[in-house]
Motif scaffolding. Sequence first.
Motif, PDB file in Angstrom:
ATOM      1  N   ASN A 122      35.372   7.834  61.150  1.00 19.42           N
ATOM      2  CA  ASN A 122      35.759   8.418  62.436  1.00 19.42           C
ATOM      3  C   ASN A 122      36.957   7.702  63.051  1.00 19.42           C
ATOM      4  OD1 ASN A 122      33.733  10.311  62.314  1.00 19.42           O
ATOM      5  ND2 ASN A 122      32.359   9.214  63.692  1.00 19.42           N
ATOM      6  N   SER A 125      39.979   9.126  61.406  1.00 13.77           N
ATOM      7  CA  SER A 125      40.161  10.499  61.887  1.00 13.77           C
ATOM      8  C   SER A 125      40.720  10.505  63.300  1.00 13.77           C
ATOM      9  CB  SER A 125      38.833  11.265  61.845  1.00 13.77           C
ATOM     10  OG  SER A 125      38.403  11.458  60.525  1.00 13.77           O
ATOM     11  N   ARG A 137      43.889  17.169  62.180  1.00  9.30           N
ATOM     12  CA  ARG A 137      42.513  17.593  61.861  1.00  9.30           C
ATOM     13  C   ARG A 137      42.442  17.892  60.370  1.00  9.30           C
ATOM     14  NH1 ARG A 137      39.407  17.823  65.924  1.00  9.30           N
ATOM     15  NH2 ARG A 137      40.166  18.268  68.000  1.00  9.30           N
ATOM     16  N   ARG A 140      36.964  16.219  55.420  1.00  8.46           N
ATOM     17  CA  ARG A 140      36.770  14.789  55.193  1.00  8.46           C
ATOM     18  C   ARG A 140      35.492  14.502  54.426  1.00  8.46           C
ATOM     19  NH1 ARG A 140      35.548  11.040  60.175  1.00  8.46           N
ATOM     20  NH2 ARG A 140      33.403  11.305  59.483  1.00  8.46           N
TER      21      ARG A 140
END
Length: 163
Positions: A122, A125, A137, A140
């Motif tokens: 995360n 990301s 975006r 994943r």
Amino acid sequence: MIEIHAKTSAANTGSASDRLHTLGLALPDLRGNPYYVHHRTVDSSIYISGQLPYQDGRLLGQGIVGRDVELETARELARHAALNALAAAVQAVGELDRVRIVQMLVFVASTPDFGEQSNVANAASDLLIEVLGENGRHARTAIGVAGLPLNSPVEIQMVCTAV
């Protein structure tokens, strides 16, 4: 969920380079390697080799997450690895605003019972979305592994495209 929307809103202002600078970050220079290239372009896809959390030619951490490396440290290492992957993507397309992330694979060297590989991923990301907005975006996968090159806690591989 609200945190992601806030980052996305901030990421919709200015250029990707401006947003990177606002975060206090700069794309690193990637050192060459005689065994592989940092990126390979095939048709419209750009395949980014696995990137470790290097900064200024130095690996920022070693060890196994959940044993030698704390979660927050692993998250910071994932951000550095993602920054290196962005640098490889820019080598391929010429400028940060032309990069769109399609897929990211996050490998976390972790204990069998760690179970928070997604939390580590995360952080990477978040960085991509903060810098690239909607172009950050991506699909994943976060995978726990027994070990990584040079005993790195994190490695990130990406597939990108130019916009």
